[in-house]
Scaffold this motif. Structure first.
Motif, PDB file in Angstrom:
ATOM      1  N   VAL A   1       6.998  -1.024  -6.898  1.00 31.00           N
ATOM      2  CA  VAL A   1       7.287   0.581  -6.149  1.00 31.00           C
ATOM      3  C   VAL A   1       8.471   0.082  -5.757  1.00 31.00           C
ATOM      4  CG1 VAL A   1       5.483  -0.174  -4.453  1.00 31.00           C
ATOM      5  CG2 VAL A   1       7.129  -2.405  -4.924  1.00 31.00           C
ATOM      6  N   ASN A   2       9.312   0.769  -5.018  1.00 32.12           N
ATOM      7  CA  ASN A   2      10.782   1.524  -5.156  1.00 32.12           C
ATOM      8  C   ASN A   2      11.453  -0.392  -4.251  1.00 32.12           C
ATOM      9  OD1 ASN A   2      10.922   3.251  -5.595  1.00 32.12           O
ATOM     10  ND2 ASN A   2      10.758   4.372  -3.634  1.00 32.12           N
TER      11      ASN A   2
ATOM     12  N   ARG B   1      -0.392  -2.456  -4.472  1.00 30.62           N
ATOM     13  CA  ARG B   1       0.845  -2.497  -5.706  1.00 30.62           C
ATOM     14  C   ARG B   1       0.602  -3.773  -5.748  1.00 30.62           C
ATOM     15  NH1 ARG B   1       3.122   2.595  -8.108  1.00 30.62           N
ATOM     16  NH2 ARG B   1       1.374   4.273  -6.615  1.00 30.62           N
TER      17      ARG B   1
ATOM     18  N   ASP C   1      11.221  -1.475  -0.922  1.00 30.79           N
ATOM     19  CA  ASP C   1      10.231  -0.962  -0.517  1.00 30.79           C
ATOM     20  C   ASP C   1       9.721  -2.516   0.224  1.00 30.79           C
ATOM     21  OD1 ASP C   1      10.040   1.162  -0.537  1.00 30.79           O
ATOM     22  OD2 ASP C   1       8.658   1.185  -2.572  1.00 30.79           O
TER      23      ASP C   1
ATOM     24  N   GLU D   1       0.638  -1.436   0.041  1.00 29.69           N
ATOM     25  CA  GLU D   1       0.107   0.322  -0.245  1.00 29.69           C
ATOM     26  C   GLU D   1       1.025   1.237  -0.236  1.00 29.69           C
ATOM     27  OE1 GLU D   1      -3.778   0.341  -0.129  1.00 29.69           O
ATOM     28  OE2 GLU D   1      -3.877  -1.489  -0.378  1.00 29.69           O
ATOM     29  N   LYS D   2       0.787   2.029  -0.941  1.00 33.62           N
ATOM     30  CA  LYS D   2       1.867   2.737  -1.446  1.00 33.62           C
ATOM     31  C   LYS D   2       1.255   3.931  -2.353  1.00 33.62           C
ATOM     32  CE  LYS D   2       6.769   4.596  -2.229  1.00 33.62           C
ATOM     33  NZ  LYS D   2       7.574   4.415  -2.596  1.00 33.62           N
ATOM     34  N   ASP D   3       1.500   5.479  -1.139  1.00 34.39           N
ATOM     35  CA  ASP D   3       0.927   6.505  -2.044  1.00 34.39           C
ATOM     36  C   ASP D   3      -1.032   6.385  -2.749  1.00 34.39           C
ATOM     37  OD1 ASP D   3       3.346   7.309  -2.464  1.00 34.39           O
ATOM     38  OD2 ASP D   3       3.718   6.051  -5.079  1.00 34.39           O
ATOM     39  N   ASN D   4      -1.445   5.192  -1.936  1.00 32.10           N
ATOM     40  CA  ASN D   4      -2.539   5.302  -1.774  1.00 32.10           C
ATOM     41  C   ASN D   4      -3.002   4.297  -2.631  1.00 32.10           C
ATOM     42  OD1 ASN D   4      -3.391   7.721   0.204  1.00 32.10           O
ATOM     43  ND2 ASN D   4      -3.603   9.251  -1.447  1.00 32.10           N
TER      44      ASN D   4
END
Length: 135
Positions: free
Chosen positions: A113-114, A84, A117, A78-81
């Motif tokens: 994602v990075n 993924r 992460d 869960e990243k940047d709302n």
């Protein structure tokens, strides 16, 4: 020649395995990654296929719980709302010659994602999913 020419997967079956084989064989031949180099009739007799049956996924706290080459691996973040996720079948890391960290970095990129992460438990969860591959 053991070159990937198509791939498709479903985590939750929509039909009995026997019925899915035909449908997903056709769908895998339409893999978007090969849009500019589609399977030809000449190749048909040279194609091989494999099916990997997956078991239930299990949340893990440490990648040391993962059996490389035996378990598939799923990353859910869960990243940047946004949610993924990405998955690799059990055979992917060994086919690519990856170790655990290489696999997790690649899986992170695949999920969008990075690459580091995967190790951030505040945003990502790691699941193993045992599987059996047959040709």
């Amino acid at each position: 020649n053991n070159n990937l020419r198509g791939c498709i997967g479903i985590i939750i079956p929509t039909n009995m395995i026997f019925n899915n084989v035909h449908d997903y064989t056709i769908k895998s031949s339409e893999d978007y990654r090969f849009k500019n180099n589609p399977i030809t009739l000449k190749e048909i007799k040279e194609l091989t296929h494999s099916i990997t049956l997956l078991n239930d996924k299990k949340l893990i706290n440490d990648i040391k719980e993962w059996k490389l080459g035996k378990d598939g691996i799923i990353l859910e973040c869960e990243k940047d709302n946004a949610s993924r996720s990405a998955i690799y079948l059990p055979s992917v890391p060994t086919e690519q010659g990856w170790k655990e960290i290489d696999t997790m970095e690649s899986l992170s990129r695949k999920a969008g994602v990075n690459e580091n992460d995967w190790d951030n438990k505040k945003i990502c969860k790691i699941f193993i999913i045992p599987g059996y591959e047959f040709n």
